[in-house]
Enzyme design. Structure first.
Site, PDB file in Angstrom:
ATOM      1  CD  GLU A   1      -2.690  -0.997   2.613  1.00  0.00           C
ATOM      2  OE1 GLU A   1      -3.600  -1.815   2.732  1.00  0.00           O
ATOM      3  OE2 GLU A   1      -2.368  -0.175   3.497  1.00  0.00           O
TER       4      GLU A   1
ATOM      5  CB  CYS B   1       1.946   7.132   3.607  1.00  0.00           C
ATOM      6  SG  CYS B   1       2.258   5.854   4.823  1.00  0.00           S
TER       7      CYS B   1
ATOM      8  CB  CYS C   1       5.592  -5.933   9.059  1.00  0.00           C
ATOM      9  SG  CYS C   1       6.752  -5.119  10.185  1.00  0.00           S
TER      10      CYS C   1
ATOM     11  CB  CYS D   1       3.037  -3.796  16.062  1.00  0.00           C
ATOM     12  SG  CYS D   1       4.752  -3.276  15.890  1.00  0.00           S
TER      13      CYS D   1
ATOM     14  CB  CYS E   1       0.143  -3.213  13.021  1.00  0.00           C
ATOM     15  SG  CYS E   1       0.637  -3.042  11.317  1.00  0.00           S
TER      16      CYS E   1
ATOM     17  N   GLY F   1       5.541  -2.598   6.654  1.00  0.00           N
ATOM     18  CA  GLY F   1       6.928  -3.010   6.851  1.00  0.00           C
ATOM     19  C   GLY F   1       7.682  -2.150   7.848  1.00  0.00           C
ATOM     20  CD  GLU F   2      11.394  -1.059  11.681  1.00  0.00           C
ATOM     21  OE1 GLU F   2      10.590  -0.863  12.588  1.00  0.00           O
ATOM     22  OE2 GLU F   2      12.160  -0.179  11.244  1.00  0.00           O
TER      23      GLU F   2
ATOM     24  CB  SER G   1       7.931   5.801  10.929  1.00  0.00           C
ATOM     25  OG  SER G   1       7.365   5.415  12.156  1.00  0.00           O
TER      26      SER G   1
ATOM     27  CB  SER H   1       6.041   3.564  15.645  1.00  0.00           C
ATOM     28  OG  SER H   1       4.724   3.222  15.863  1.00  0.00           O
ATOM     29  CG  LEU H   2       6.989   5.899  22.693  1.00  0.00           C
ATOM     30  CD1 LEU H   2       8.251   5.087  22.967  1.00  0.00           C
ATOM     31  CD2 LEU H   2       7.106   7.284  23.342  1.00  0.00           C
ATOM     32  CG  ASN H   3       2.549   3.352  19.038  1.00  0.00           C
ATOM     33  OD1 ASN H   3       2.163   4.493  18.809  1.00  0.00           O
ATOM     34  ND2 ASN H   3       2.975   2.537  18.091  1.00  0.00           N
TER      35      ASN H   3
ATOM     36  CB  CYS I   1       0.019   0.763   7.659  1.00  0.00           C
ATOM     37  SG  CYS I   1       0.779  -0.495   8.636  1.00  0.00           S
TER      38      CYS I   1
HETATM   39  S1  SF4 Z   1       3.249  -1.113  13.064  1.00  0.00           S
HETATM   40 FE1  SF4 Z   1       4.863  -1.041  11.520  1.00  0.00          FE
HETATM   41  S2  SF4 Z   1       6.535  -2.228  12.458  1.00  0.00           S
HETATM   42 FE2  SF4 Z   1       4.676  -2.782  13.595  1.00  0.00          FE
HETATM   43  S3  SF4 Z   1       3.886  -4.625  12.531  1.00  0.00           S
HETATM   44 FE3  SF4 Z   1       2.883  -2.804  11.613  1.00  0.00          FE
HETATM   45  S4  SF4 Z   1       4.122  -2.332   9.832  1.00  0.00           S
HETATM   46 FE4  SF4 Z   1       5.350  -3.632  11.165  1.00  0.00          FE
END
Ligand code: SF4
Length: 373
Positions: free
Chosen positions: A120, A133, A140, A144, A147, A190-191, A222, A245-247, A364
């Site tokens: 995406e 974006c 990924c 997380c 997500c 993705g990371e 990020s 991305s702290l959260n 995402c």
């Molecule tokens: S928030 Fe970002 S790093 Fe975490 S699983 Fe989703 S895409 Fe991956």
């Protein structure tokens, strides 16, 4: 499913995470793909075709400055060479498979890649400024729990061409001129630090004034907190800006929602960010998703402030964008205002970022996930 006021969720699954292993790469197709090749690789390609080296520069100009998407458009090459390239060299940019337009003006695209994978990208016009974006991987590895992409697991890294290609395709689709300023944020699937080599190759194409010409200062990456990647990125120059991305503000909770925290906890993360070499005036962006009853307490606000004060930073508060099956709710408006006040009073620059495209599966991974299911 809604956990408002319940404190720590107890039933989140432990996802299989594998960021300590390199992600799989795209297997090369039968023909080389010129889209995404840097100049030295284009030189090797034209040499293999028995063409003079200056042809590489012409192809580079057509690919990245003109953003041409078929060999027929390469008016700077002879007809005979175009025909030969058509037969022997692929020009595969990501293709838009599906688009979802939001009432707020943003458009989410699902890109079809050469091997059939989908990722995406989002086009977000804000007045005169447009932000794109971008995704960096198919799926990924970070797992997380909030997500949609994390649910997919890691499939593979995107190539440099697939990363830069999302930009080429979106700029063409939305009719942007070659010198229009756009911002790029790697906040899609993705990371990015798990695919740093390909990402930096794409960054070179994106930021080359003779290529796509996007200022490095307008590119932000990020991360979920991959400290080994933060350290690698800090040693590179030029490089994208860094966001985290702290959260969460406690190790207990962050380790539950972001498994990477079990390896590098908040203290280790803050130490890595404090050691990250910044340019004059540069700050690290902290993104903090507000989940009602989970991460939006005033105590969270105080801990967030203490974390942010350990290095030059600014805070983006992001009210959660609910999606089916997430089990979370957005915060109240009153709580958002309280937290902004608390952070500002401690001298921290704070902004509230509304998720764009909430009406079109805006978080995402959601469009691709909905497409696949
Ligand atoms: S928030 Fe970002 S790093 Fe975490 S699983 Fe989703 S895409 Fe991956």
């Amino acid at each position: 499913m809604v956990r408002s006021g319940q404190g720590l969720p107890q039933d989140l699954p432990d996802r299989d995470v594998s960021w300590d292993q390199p992600a799989p790469e795209l297997q090369p197709g039968p023909r080389p793909n010129a889209a995404g090749l840097a100049l030295p690789r284009l030189k090797a390609l034209v040499a293999a075709l028995g063409e003079p080296p200056f042809r590489a520069g012409q192809i580079y100009h057509g690919l990245y400055r003109m953003r041409w998407t078929s060999w027929a458009q390469f008016s700077n090459l002879s007809k005979a060479l175009r025909a030969r390239l058509e037969a022997e060299v692929a020009l595969d940019w990501p293709l838009i498979r599906e688009s979802a337009h939001s009432e707020d003006g943003s458009t989410k695209h699902a890109f079809l890649l050469a091997d059939g994978a989908l990722v995406e990208g989002v086009h977000m016009p804000y007045g005169k400024r447009t932000t794109l974006c971008l995704s960096s991987q198919v799926g990924c590895a970070m797992g997380c729990t909030f997500c949609a992409t994390g649910l997919m697991g890691i499939k593979r890294n995107l190539t440099a061409g697939e990363i830069a290609g999302q930009v080429v395709t979106m700029l063409n689709e939305h009719g942007h001129g070659p010198d229009e300023a756009v911002n790029l944020v790697f906040m899609g699937m993705g990371e990015p630090l798990h695919n740093l080599d390909n990402l930096m190759e794409a960054f070179a194409l994106l930021s080359d004034p003779a290529g796509l010409g996007i200022s490095p200062k307008r590119v932000t990456l990020s991360t979920s907190g991959l400290v080994s990647g933060i350290q690698r990125l800090g040693a590179l120059k030029p490089r994208p800006r860094l966001a985290l991305s702290l959260n969460a503000t406690t190790d207990e909770y962050r380790s539950r929602i972001m498994p990477v925290n079990r390896v590098w906890n908040l203290d280790a993360l803050a130490a890595a960010l404090a050691a990250f070499p910044l340019e004059t005036g540069e700050r690290i962006t902290l993104e903090y998703v507000l989940l009602q009853g989970v991460t939006d307490s005033l105590e969270d606000g105080k801990r967030l402030a203490a974390f942010a004060q350990r290095f030059p930073s600014k805070v983006n508060l992001i009210p959660f964008n609910p999606h089916e099956g997430s089990g979370f709710e957005p915060p109240t408006e009153a709580r958002i205002v309280e937290l902004c006040g608390l952070l500002s009073a401690k001298g921290i620059t704070v902004s509230v970022r509304r998720s764009r495209g909430q009406d079109v599966a805006g978080a995402c991974g959601q469009l691709v996930r909905e497409r696949r299911s």
